[in-house]
Write a protein that holds these residues in place. Structure first.
Motif, PDB file in Angstrom:
ATOM      1  N   ARG A  64      -6.153   4.832  -0.424  1.00 55.27           N
ATOM      2  CA  ARG A  64      -5.695   3.630  -1.107  1.00 55.27           C
ATOM      3  C   ARG A  64      -5.874   2.425  -0.192  1.00 55.27           C
ATOM      4  O   ARG A  64      -5.568   2.485   0.986  1.00 55.27           O
ATOM      5  CB  ARG A  64      -4.219   3.789  -1.462  1.00 55.27           C
ATOM      6  N   LEU A  98      -4.263   9.301   1.084  1.00 56.52           N
ATOM      7  CA  LEU A  98      -3.408  10.060   0.170  1.00 56.52           C
ATOM      8  C   LEU A  98      -3.941  11.480   0.111  1.00 56.52           C
ATOM      9  O   LEU A  98      -4.924  11.738  -0.577  1.00 56.52           O
ATOM     10  CB  LEU A  98      -3.419   9.443  -1.233  1.00 56.52           C
ATOM     11  N   GLY A 141      -0.478   4.598  -6.925  1.00 53.83           N
ATOM     12  CA  GLY A 141      -0.629   3.390  -6.120  1.00 53.83           C
ATOM     13  C   GLY A 141       0.641   3.005  -5.384  1.00 53.83           C
ATOM     14  O   GLY A 141       0.614   2.158  -4.500  1.00 53.83           O
ATOM     15  N   ASN A 142       1.755   3.593  -5.776  1.00 55.29           N
ATOM     16  CA  ASN A 142       3.031   3.191  -5.178  1.00 55.29           C
ATOM     17  C   ASN A 142       3.087   3.465  -3.684  1.00 55.29           C
ATOM     18  O   ASN A 142       2.474   4.394  -3.193  1.00 55.29           O
ATOM     19  CB  ASN A 142       4.182   3.927  -5.857  1.00 55.29           C
ATOM     20  N   ARG A 143       3.866   2.610  -3.016  1.00 55.62           N
ATOM     21  CA  ARG A 143       3.931   2.715  -1.566  1.00 55.62           C
ATOM     22  C   ARG A 143       4.495   4.057  -1.121  1.00 55.62           C
ATOM     23  O   ARG A 143       4.051   4.648  -0.150  1.00 55.62           O
ATOM     24  CB  ARG A 143       4.809   1.576  -1.027  1.00 55.62           C
ATOM     25  N   GLU A 144       5.499   4.560  -1.838  1.00 56.72           N
ATOM     26  CA  GLU A 144       6.172   5.774  -1.378  1.00 56.72           C
ATOM     27  C   GLU A 144       5.322   7.029  -1.608  1.00 56.72           C
ATOM     28  O   GLU A 144       5.620   8.095  -1.066  1.00 56.72           O
ATOM     29  CB  GLU A 144       7.523   5.938  -2.068  1.00 56.72           C
ATOM     30  N   THR A 145       4.217   6.875  -2.403  1.00 58.55           N
ATOM     31  CA  THR A 145       3.444   8.058  -2.781  1.00 58.55           C
ATOM     32  C   THR A 145       2.813   8.769  -1.589  1.00 58.55           C
ATOM     33  O   THR A 145       2.789  10.000  -1.543  1.00 58.55           O
ATOM     34  CB  THR A 145       2.366   7.659  -3.798  1.00 58.55           C
ATOM     35  N   SER A 146       2.338   8.007  -0.604  1.00 59.08           N
ATOM     36  CA  SER A 146       1.699   8.666   0.537  1.00 59.08           C
ATOM     37  C   SER A 146       2.704   9.562   1.262  1.00 59.08           C
ATOM     38  O   SER A 146       2.360  10.659   1.713  1.00 59.08           O
ATOM     39  CB  SER A 146       1.089   7.633   1.481  1.00 59.08           C
ATOM     40  N   LEU A 150      -5.289  -1.339  -8.855  1.00 57.14           N
ATOM     41  CA  LEU A 150      -3.837  -1.387  -8.846  1.00 57.14           C
ATOM     42  C   LEU A 150      -3.353  -2.821  -8.779  1.00 57.14           C
ATOM     43  O   LEU A 150      -3.809  -3.597  -7.957  1.00 57.14           O
ATOM     44  CB  LEU A 150      -3.286  -0.630  -7.627  1.00 57.14           C
ATOM     45  N   SER A 200      10.010   2.209   3.054  1.00 59.60           N
ATOM     46  CA  SER A 200      10.088   1.867   1.632  1.00 59.60           C
ATOM     47  C   SER A 200      11.367   1.090   1.342  1.00 59.60           C
ATOM     48  O   SER A 200      12.347   1.198   2.065  1.00 59.60           O
ATOM     49  CB  SER A 200      10.100   3.137   0.776  1.00 59.60           C
ATOM     50  N   CYS A 204       3.456  -0.154  -8.952  1.00 58.43           N
ATOM     51  CA  CYS A 204       2.390  -0.837  -9.676  1.00 58.43           C
ATOM     52  C   CYS A 204       2.822  -1.170 -11.093  1.00 58.43           C
ATOM     53  O   CYS A 204       3.436  -0.348 -11.762  1.00 58.43           O
ATOM     54  CB  CYS A 204       1.165   0.058  -9.767  1.00 58.43           C
ATOM     55  N   TYR A 259       0.206  -4.668  -8.306  1.00 56.91           N
ATOM     56  CA  TYR A 259       1.591  -4.350  -7.979  1.00 56.91           C
ATOM     57  C   TYR A 259       2.554  -5.285  -8.710  1.00 56.91           C
ATOM     58  O   TYR A 259       2.198  -6.412  -9.067  1.00 56.91           O
ATOM     59  CB  TYR A 259       1.812  -4.426  -6.469  1.00 56.91           C
ATOM     60  N   ASP A 304       6.592  -2.251  -4.132  1.00 59.16           N
ATOM     61  CA  ASP A 304       6.305  -0.851  -3.857  1.00 59.16           C
ATOM     62  C   ASP A 304       5.702  -0.126  -5.045  1.00 59.16           C
ATOM     63  O   ASP A 304       5.217   0.982  -4.915  1.00 59.16           O
ATOM     64  CB  ASP A 304       7.583  -0.102  -3.449  1.00 59.16           C
TER      65      ASP A 304
END
Lengths: 375, 165
Positions: free
Chosen positions: B20, B14, A143-148, B44, A317, B54, B46, B52
């Motif tokens: 997402r 993703l 779910g983290n922003r940087e993951t994409s 999720l 990020s 979770c 956060y 940024d």
């Protein structure tokens, strides 16, 4: 082939693999580097000789590469590839330049010539999609922003390989630079064609392959993947890339079912591939190249962290997220080994094998551990 | 902030995983849903101090996410239907609402001879909060009902005319 000896050899190998795999699992580490270590125990310079089973291991490890890449292709749809290509273009170039250069330079210093240096460049460049995707899931960071950004970096690296491999495969086969250029061009056209494929073509192809019975679907998939891989190999495009492209074309429910059906096959044969690579490496030679490998790994960790950090910052990020992205991208794995395997088969300096084993070992384990600690 | 303002949802593909969706709540928390390709969802939540990452990721099966949606005040029927529509080509599904002007309001489903005329079927009727799955020909429709009709594309159009005019 003496079947009883061959079976015993294979069985002993699997038991060692399983034991090391359990150890890796207990510590939450990727299994790939441990499979490489298992290979060191066998074959040249190892405790247990492998002779009778070697013919099976040879073909089995090729199958392992095909399944690995086929399933990697199944993970991606052409649309996702298109989106990744468009997004963060600059950071993909930064990633390539920052991480391929050290390998290339070291390869030249070691006197492997431009081709050997290029192979090492590929090995230091490419992060491990398998190890990293699993890390993201295990650490609950999907779910983290940087993951994409991390995922699209992996996608692009895999795509770069799809063009890179055919070029070096032709060059390693001893053909001229012109032939290499043509092969690269053909690969580029084919890869672009597959990426540009409208979704409905993929759906139609998938429906054509689909069968109600899982058994028949499995056999169909194997047949298609192997035939395409064989054709690709015949034209020096590298069978791995052939399988990768077939995987990309298949989509929807068929891809979903294919993943479930092929997973056990991939796991078994990919393990065989990693072991067989370890087999070709004499543990004694590992000690000799250790200083070079450690230096390369240190540089590789820094450059990957740098390019990952920069890319994530560039995409917006926070510095914390960018730090996580940088560290998460450090592990190298299956693709580096695939590259080294192709390079060695093509006659690049023998030290490439042990250097790659040590490099992957350090970065896959070290990177996975580091990713846990960077919150 | 008014309650009628629609939430702005950010969508991020993703590759290899799914899609997402995230949005910020009025009190400044960020929530998201990760739709995996096999259909299961991750809910999720956060972190408060680091938007940024979770703090909670809860894996939900299809059934569980449908139940959660229902608890939160949505309806799971629409989603099920859109799934169905994607899967079966050439099949048309339509909600037909009846008002007091509708020809079949106050009459039974059998009176409309829907099946004979159109080939389409009324497979469920919603009345108030209640649902009547699989109503027979003797089922009496009322103004305010919503009938769920399934059939060929033309069949559903014909059935719509018979029921609602």
């Amino acid at each position: 082939m003496e079947i009883d000896v061959a079976l015993l050899e294979l069985g002993a190998m699997m038991i060692v693999l399983a034991t090391l795999g359990r150890l890796a699992y207990r510590f939450g580490l990727p299994a790939v580097p441990f499979y490489l270590v298992a290979g060191l125990f066998f074959g040249d310079g190892g405790f247990i000789p492998v002779e009778e089973a070697s013919a099976f291991i040879d073909i089995g490890s090729s199958l392992g590469v095909i399944f690995l890449l086929f399933m990697l292709g199944l993970e991606y749809t052409p649309m996702e590839l298109r989106q990744s290509l468009v997004a963060n273009r600059v950071s993909h170039v930064v990633d390539l330049v920052a991480n391929a250069t050290p390998g290339f330079v070291v390869g030249l210093i070691l006197g492997w010539g431009p081709l050997g240096a290029t192979m090492l460049a590929g090995i230091t460049y490419i992060s491990s999609s398998g190890v990293i995707a699993k890390l993201l899931v295990d650490l609950g960071r999907l779910g983290n922003r940087e993951t994409s950004g991390i995922l699209s970096t992996l996608v692009i690296e895999d795509l770069v390989m799809a063009v890179f491999l055919p070029v070096v495969a032709v060059l390693l086969a001893g053909e001229s630079a012109v032939a290499g250029f043509i092969s690269g061009l053909i690969a580029l056209v084919i890869v672009s064609g597959v990426i540009a494929l409208p979704a409905r073509v993929g759906h139609r192809a998938s429906r054509f392959v689909d069968a109600e019975s899982g058994e028949i679907l499995l056999i169909s998939l194997l047949g298609i993947a192997l035939v395409v891989a064989g054709i690709a190999e015949h034209f020096h495009v590298s069978y791995a890339i052939g399988a990768f492209l077939v995987g990309i074309v298949l989509s929807g429910q068929v891809a979903e079912r294919a993943r479930t059906l092929l997973e056990p096959l991939r796991d078994s044969f990919a393990a065989l591939f990693f072991v067989s690579f370890g087999l070709t490496v004499d543990p004694a030679s590992l000690v000799d190249v250790l200083p070079i490998a450690v230096a390369l790994a240190a540089i590789g960790a820094v450059t990957k962290f740098g390019s990952g950090y920069w890319g994530a910052r560039h995409a917006g990020s926070t510095s914390r997220g960018a730090r996580r992205a940088g560290v998460t991208l450090i592990p190298r794995g299956e693709f580096s080994i695939v590259l080294a395997g192709i390079a060695i088969a093509g006659g690049v300096d023998g030290d490439l094998g042990p250097i790659t084993v040590a490099y992957v070992l350090i970065l896959a384990v070290g990177g996975s551990v580091a990713a846990r600690f960077v919150q | 902030m008014g309650n009628n303002v629609e939430v702005e949802i950010f969508e991020t593909p993703l590759p290899g995983i799914g899609v997402r969706y995230e949005f910020d709540t009025e009190i400044g928390r960020r929530l998201g849903v990760l739709v995996h390709r096999d259909g299961h969802r991750d809910m999720l939540v956060y972190c408060e101090d680091d938007a940024d990452s979770c703090s909670e990721t809860v894996r939900l099966s299809l059934v569980e996410s449908a139940s959660l949606v229902e608890l939160l005040g949505g309806t799971k029927i629409t989603e099920r239907l859109s799934d169905l529509r994607q899967e079966v080509q050439g099949l048309s599904i339509e909600w037909v609402s009846l008002d007091d002007q509708s020809p079949l309001a106050g009459k039974t489903i059998g009176d409309g001879k829907i099946r004979t005329a159109s080939g389409a079927s009324v497979v469920a009727v919603l009345r108030g909060g209640e649902s009547f799955p699989g109503p027979g020909p003797e089922f009496t429709l009322q103004a305010g009902d919503t009938a769920l009709v399934i059939g060929s594309v033309e069949g559903v159009v014909t059935a719509h005319k018979i029921i609602a005019g």
